[in-house]
Design an enzyme around this catalytic site. Structure first.
Site: not given
Length: 281
Positions: A10, A13-16, A138, A165
């Site tokens: 992952g 994008s994002g935190i990856g 999470s 999720y």
């Protein structure tokens, strides 16, 4: 992190992607794993790393990814299992697993299992506690309750994807705890963490996240760089005194978890149920 190899799923994008940039700045060699060819290559180029493409909705693709990574890297110091997401509608993968549970838990479990012999070998040649497997979980795990007879969340309301999720993120924590037990004494340390409410592409198709973005004009939560901070710390800290298997609420150990995360016997049973899903059906 100079001389250490870090694999980030992952990572496009994002935190990856933010973690890839931060760990590269610390000297690590980064393997960026993503589904989107252009974004994955862009992040890899920006950190001087290597791009690897894999669709975690296909277990065969995860097996091919593991072969490529093992061929490329004689040592793996950190595996960041960060891939996953939330699906607005209920759907099954080609492997007949619900998409959320496969892309967020099962595919990461498969990749980790296939790379674990190499990771364990690396630990024998590395300083104690420096070889790590880090799971992006999470606080949504608190909404999760896993039924071993219904891993695919086929019964009950879909709730905009949040029920599945929450279960998948509880699965990340259970997996990290049981993996920590199974790797005890090998030198491999395992952690999971909550990054916080991060302002990324996460849940972009979900009605609830669209409303949150609209009412805050897109200014809710943390930046990707802030959300990546726990991952970066857990991957790079010289010494972590908390035991392997610890779940972190951002930078604080022993974050709040659903009751099932406190049941070691259930974690073992869940491992076996998940493992059965990794056999081609």
């Amino acid at each position: 992190m100079t001389g250490r190899t870090v694999i980030i799923t992952g990572g496009s994008s994002g935190i990856g992607a933010a973690a890839a940039r931060a760990l590269s700045a610390l000297g690590a060699q980064i393997a960026v794993v993503g589904r989107n060819p252009a974004r994955t290559q862009q992040v890899a180029d920006s950190v001087g790393g290597n791009a690897f493409l894999a669709d975690f909705g296909k277990l065969a693709a995860v097996r091919e990814l593991a072969d490529e990574l093992l061929e490329r890297y004689p040592d793996i110091h950190v595996l960041a299992d960060n891939a996953g997401g939330m699906q607005r509608t209920r759907a099954l993968t080609a492997d007949r697993n619900e998409r959320t549970v496969q892309e967020t838990h099962l595919s990461g479990m498969l990749l980790t299992s296939l790379l674990l012999p190499r990771i364990s070998q690396t630990a024998t040649r590395s300083p104690e506690g420096s070889v790590r497997i880090v799971q992006t979980a999470s606080a949504a795990n608190l909404m999760g309750r896993i039924s071993l007879d219904d891993l695919d969340t086929l019964s009950g309301p879909w709730a905009d994807g949040w029920r599945a999720y929450g279960r998948a993120k509880l699965a990340n924590i259970l997996f990290a705890q049981e993996l920590a037990r199974r790797t005890e004494g090998t030198g491999v340390r395992v952690y999971s963490f909550h990054p916080g409410l991060v302002r990324t592409r996460f849940g972009s198709g979900a009605w609830s996240m669209s409303v949150l973005s609209a009412v805050t004009f897109g200014h809710y939560g943390l930046s990707a760089e802030q959300g990546a901070e726990p991952l970066v710390r857990l991957a790079s800290a010289d010494r972590i005194t908390e035991p392997s298997g610890t779940y972190w609420d951002r930078l604080k150990p022993n974050g709040l978890t659903a009751p099932q995360a406190k049941d070691a016997a259930f974690a073992r049973a869940f491992w076996k149920a998940s493992e059965a899903r990794l056999v081609p059906r």
